[in-house]
Scaffold this motif. Structure first.
Motif, PDB file in Angstrom:
ATOM      1  N   MET A  99      -1.964   6.272   8.233  1.00 42.10           N
ATOM      2  CA  MET A  99      -1.501   4.896   8.436  1.00 42.10           C
ATOM      3  C   MET A  99      -1.725   4.026   7.205  1.00 42.10           C
ATOM      4  SD  MET A  99       0.162   4.226  11.095  1.00 42.10           S
ATOM      5  CE  MET A  99       0.122   2.460  11.033  1.00 42.10           C
ATOM      6  N   ARG A 100      -2.716   4.357   6.391  1.00 38.05           N
ATOM      7  CA  ARG A 100      -2.961   3.580   5.168  1.00 38.05           C
ATOM      8  C   ARG A 100      -1.823   3.732   4.163  1.00 38.05           C
ATOM      9  NH1 ARG A 100      -8.184   5.866   5.704  1.00 38.05           N
ATOM     10  NH2 ARG A 100      -9.473   4.401   6.850  1.00 38.05           N
ATOM     11  N   LYS A 101      -1.004   4.773   4.337  1.00 45.29           N
ATOM     12  CA  LYS A 101       0.113   4.990   3.427  1.00 45.29           C
ATOM     13  C   LYS A 101       1.396   4.326   3.908  1.00 45.29           C
ATOM     14  CE  LYS A 101      -0.133   9.251   3.741  1.00 45.29           C
ATOM     15  NZ  LYS A 101       0.041  10.674   3.769  1.00 45.29           N
ATOM     16  N   LEU A 102       1.331   3.626   5.027  1.00 43.61           N
ATOM     17  CA  LEU A 102       2.497   2.932   5.562  1.00 43.61           C
ATOM     18  C   LEU A 102       2.383   1.446   5.257  1.00 43.61           C
ATOM     19  CD1 LEU A 102       5.077   2.925   7.320  1.00 43.61           C
ATOM     20  CD2 LEU A 102       3.600   2.547   9.289  1.00 43.61           C
ATOM     21  N   LYS A 103       3.416   0.894   4.644  1.00 47.52           N
ATOM     22  CA  LYS A 103       3.468  -0.533   4.309  1.00 47.52           C
ATOM     23  C   LYS A 103       4.709  -1.107   4.985  1.00 47.52           C
ATOM     24  CE  LYS A 103       0.394   0.787   1.259  1.00 47.52           C
ATOM     25  NZ  LYS A 103      -1.004   0.712   1.540  1.00 47.52           N
ATOM     26  N   VAL A 104       4.522  -2.118   5.839  1.00 50.75           N
ATOM     27  CA  VAL A 104       5.636  -2.687   6.598  1.00 50.75           C
ATOM     28  C   VAL A 104       5.765  -4.171   6.274  1.00 50.75           C
ATOM     29  CG1 VAL A 104       6.612  -3.031   8.897  1.00 50.75           C
ATOM     30  CG2 VAL A 104       5.192  -1.045   8.461  1.00 50.75           C
ATOM     31  N   TYR A 105       6.993  -4.613   6.002  1.00 47.78           N
ATOM     32  CA  TYR A 105       7.266  -6.004   5.672  1.00 47.78           C
ATOM     33  C   TYR A 105       8.433  -6.504   6.509  1.00 47.78           C
ATOM     34  CZ  TYR A 105       4.221  -4.788   1.883  1.00 47.78           C
ATOM     35  OH  TYR A 105       3.143  -4.340   1.173  1.00 47.78           O
ATOM     36  N   ALA A 106       8.311  -7.728   7.003  1.00 49.95           N
ATOM     37  CA  ALA A 106       9.333  -8.295   7.877  1.00 49.95           C
ATOM     38  C   ALA A 106      10.621  -8.577   7.118  1.00 49.95           C
ATOM     39  CB  ALA A 106       8.818  -9.573   8.533  1.00 49.95           C
ATOM     40  N   GLY A 107      10.513  -9.018   5.874  1.00 48.15           N
ATOM     41  CA  GLY A 107      11.690  -9.384   5.096  1.00 48.15           C
ATOM     42  C   GLY A 107      12.053  -8.344   4.052  1.00 48.15           C
ATOM     43  N   GLU A 108      12.854  -8.783   3.096  1.00 42.54           N
ATOM     44  CA  GLU A 108      13.380  -7.899   2.051  1.00 42.54           C
ATOM     45  C   GLU A 108      12.368  -7.652   0.935  1.00 42.54           C
ATOM     46  OE1 GLU A 108      16.215  -5.456   0.558  1.00 42.54           O
ATOM     47  OE2 GLU A 108      16.630  -6.703   2.294  1.00 42.54           O
ATOM     48  N   LYS A 109      11.464  -8.603   0.687  1.00 43.47           N
ATOM     49  CA  LYS A 109      10.548  -8.506  -0.453  1.00 43.47           C
ATOM     50  C   LYS A 109       9.337  -7.640  -0.137  1.00 43.47           C
ATOM     51  CE  LYS A 109      10.605 -12.460  -3.024  1.00 43.47           C
ATOM     52  NZ  LYS A 109      10.144 -13.822  -3.329  1.00 43.47           N
TER      53      LYS A 109
END
Length: 148
Positions: free
Chosen positions: A123-133
């Motif tokens: 899970m530490r290798k997963l990065k989630v962002y709500a927008g485009e940036k």
């Protein structure tokens, strides 16, 4: 002929790590999460070893634009408990999407990984962002087209 199963060493697991960029726009949450979990585990690699973290990094952008099938947007409720009497918390999907849209994809992937120290490392290798940036341009993530 060598009929032995190869188990990856720690050095082999770390050397071939890649960064993938997934655009979640119009992706079905569960179907995308299962393929992302597979990449985090490393099951797409020939040196996959179940007891080691050989997977790649995944950056998900536009998590707020991911969709659900059917009436899940209106009917689905997330359940948590504080472990105190009467401490159950029920959060409707719509409220979670308004407050923390990235948590929907994060929870979907987390629940498809092992519930152990190995799963927490993945899970530490997963990065989630709500927008485009996202701040991971220096890692040069490759665009990943999920086959849904």
């Amino acid at each position: 002929m060598n009929n032995r199963t190869h188990s990856a060493t720690r050095d082999e697991a770390l050397e071939g790590r890649k960064w993938w960029l997934v655009d979640a726009t119009d992706l079905t949450v569960g179907r995308a999460a299962s393929q992302i979990a597979k990449i985090l585990k490393g099951k797409h690699k020939p040196n996959y070893t179940p007891s080691m973290d050989v997977g790649d990094f995944v950056v998900i952008v536009n998590a707020e634009k991911a969709r659900f099938t059917g009436n899940k947007e209106d009917d689905k409720v997330f359940f948590t408990h504080t472990m105190h009497p009467g401490g159950e918390k029920l959060t409707p999907m719509k409220k979670l999407r308004e407050r923390h849209p990235e948590d929907i994809m994060l929870n979907a992937v987390r629940r498809m990984l092992p519930r152990s120290a190995l799963g927490r490392d993945m899970m530490r290798k997963l990065k989630v962002y709500a927008g485009e940036k996202h701040p991971h341009a220096a890692q040069k993530p490759e665009a990943l087209k999920l086959s849904l």
